[in-house]
Design an enzyme around this catalytic site. Structure first.
Site, PDB file in Angstrom:
ATOM      1  N   LYS A  15       0.840  -1.216   0.000  1.00  0.00           N
ATOM      2  CA  LYS A  15       0.000   0.000   0.000  1.00  0.00           C
ATOM      3  C   LYS A  15       0.874   1.265   0.000  1.00  0.00           C
ATOM      4  CE  LYS A  15      -2.045  -1.397   3.939  1.00  0.00           C
ATOM      5  NZ  LYS A  15      -1.665  -2.790   4.198  1.00  0.00           N
ATOM      6  N   ARG A  90      -9.104  -0.572  10.234  1.00  0.00           N
ATOM      7  CA  ARG A  90      -8.616  -1.955  10.265  1.00  0.00           C
ATOM      8  C   ARG A  90      -9.486  -2.864  11.113  1.00  0.00           C
ATOM      9  NH1 ARG A  90      -2.054  -1.720  10.597  1.00  0.00           N
ATOM     10  NH2 ARG A  90      -1.762  -1.485   8.378  1.00  0.00           N
ATOM     11  N   ARG A 124      12.050  -5.587   3.795  1.00  0.00           N
ATOM     12  CA  ARG A 124      11.637  -4.181   3.939  1.00  0.00           C
ATOM     13  C   ARG A 124      12.532  -3.397   4.895  1.00  0.00           C
ATOM     14  NH1 ARG A 124       5.510  -2.477   5.199  1.00  0.00           N
ATOM     15  NH2 ARG A 124       5.709  -3.926   6.936  1.00  0.00           N
ATOM     16  N   ARG A 158      11.896  -2.466  10.491  1.00  0.00           N
ATOM     17  CA  ARG A 158      10.825  -2.276  11.470  1.00  0.00           C
ATOM     18  C   ARG A 158      10.844  -3.422  12.461  1.00  0.00           C
ATOM     19  NH1 ARG A 158       5.253  -0.692   8.495  1.00  0.00           N
ATOM     20  NH2 ARG A 158       4.524  -2.095  10.118  1.00  0.00           N
ATOM     21  N   ARG A 169       0.605 -10.696  12.514  1.00  0.00           N
ATOM     22  CA  ARG A 169      -0.108  -9.585  11.873  1.00  0.00           C
ATOM     23  C   ARG A 169      -1.014 -10.109  10.756  1.00  0.00           C
ATOM     24  NH1 ARG A 169       4.279  -5.984   9.849  1.00  0.00           N
ATOM     25  NH2 ARG A 169       2.748  -4.351   9.583  1.00  0.00           N
TER      26      ARG A 169
END
Ligand code: AMP
Length: 213
Positions: A15, A90, A124, A158, A169
Site C-alpha cells: 500500500k 482496520r 523491507r 521495522r 499480523r
C-alpha cells in the site's frame, strides 16, 4: 462530502509503496493519513500515545479502537483536501465509526498471497524520519545505502517485520480487518481490488487510473 480513499490489504501488500509512486506522478494535493507512521512517530517522541501503542505494535496486534478513532476521525472530517488513508480502518469498530461520521470512502484493496507478505517483510526497510518504505533487494533500493532518497533520514528495519510478528499480523488481518470489506460492501461502498503480487507495472497503472477517476 469529504473525499476519502482507503488503501486496504494485508500488512506488506504494498500500500505504502504504491501510494508513494502515485504521489510522485500527480500535482493534485492530498492529505495522507498513515496511522502506522503516526504511531511510530509518537513512539519515537515518547508521547503518552506512543507508550500506549508500543506493546500492541511490537506484538503485531492492533491498537484499541477508542485510541485510534480519537486520533483519526476528527482529522478526516476537518481536512479540506481529499484524503488517502493507509491503514485505517482496520476493524469493524473503526469502519463503523467512519460510516457513522458520514464518511463514505472509496476502497482500493491490494491483494497479495501470504508467502509474498512474509518475503517482503524480510526485505523491507523504512525511513526512521518520514516512513518512506524501501527494499534491501533491487525492487526499491535507496540511491545511497541506508539513506532515505526523500528526506536523507536513516533507514532501518521495522521491529514488527520479524517472521513471528509478521505471521501474527497476518492472523490479525484475517480475523479483524478482512471482515471490514464485507461491512463496506453491505453499505454500498465501492471496493476495487488490485492484484499486487507481481512486480509488473500493471498494479501501478491500475491504481493511478482509479485515483484520477
Ligand atoms: P502499519 O505501518 O500500517 O503496518 O502499522 C503498524 C502497526 O501500527 C500495526 O501492526 C498496528 O499495531 C498499528 N496500527 C496501524 N494502523 C492501525 C489501525 N487502524 N488500528 C489499530 N492499530 C493500527
Amino acid at each position: 462530502m469529504q473525499s476519502v480513499t482507503v488503501l486496504f490489504g494485508k500488512p506488506g501488500a504494498g500500500k505504502g509503496t504504491r501510494l508513494s509512486e502515485f504521489l510522485e506522478t500527480t500535482d493534485k494535493e492530498f492529505k495522507i493519513l498513515s496511522v502506522g507512521n503516526l504511531l511510530r512517530q509518537a513512539r519515537s517522541e515518547r508521547t503518552e500515545l506512543g507508550k500506549k501503542a508500543a506493546t500492541y505494535m511490537d506484538a503485531g496486534l492492533l491498537v484499541p479502537d477508542d485510541i485510534i478513532n480519537e486520533i483519526v476521525i476528527d482529522g478526516i472530517c476537518e481536512s479540506s483536501e481529499p484524503i488517502i488513508s493507509d491503514g485505517f480502518p482496520r476493524t469493524i469498530g473503526q469502519a463503523q465509526a467512519m460510516l457513522e461520521a458520514g464518511i463514505k470512502p472509496t476502497v482500493v484493496d491490494f491483494y497479495v498471497d501470504d508467502d509474498v507478505v512474509l518475503e517482503r517483510a524480510q526485505n523491507r526497510i523504512v525511513c526512521e524520519n518520514c516512513g518512506e518504505p524501501y527494499t534491501t533487494n533491487e525492487f526499491k533500493h535507496p540511491k545511497v545505502d541506508g539513506i532515505c532518497d526523500k528526506c536523507g533520514g536513516h533507514l532501518c528495519k521495522r521491529s514488527d517485520d520479524s517472521p513471528e510478528v509478521t505471521k501474527n499480523r497476518l492472523d490479525v488481518y484475517k480475523r479483524e480487518t478482512l471482515p471490514v470489506l464485507n461491512l463496506f460492501k453491505e453499505n454500498h461502498v465501492n471496493v476495487y481490488t488490485i492484484n499486487n503480487d507481481n512486480k509488473s507495472e500493471d498494479a501501478k497503472i491500475q491504481f493511478a487510473k482509479l485515483m484520477v477517476e
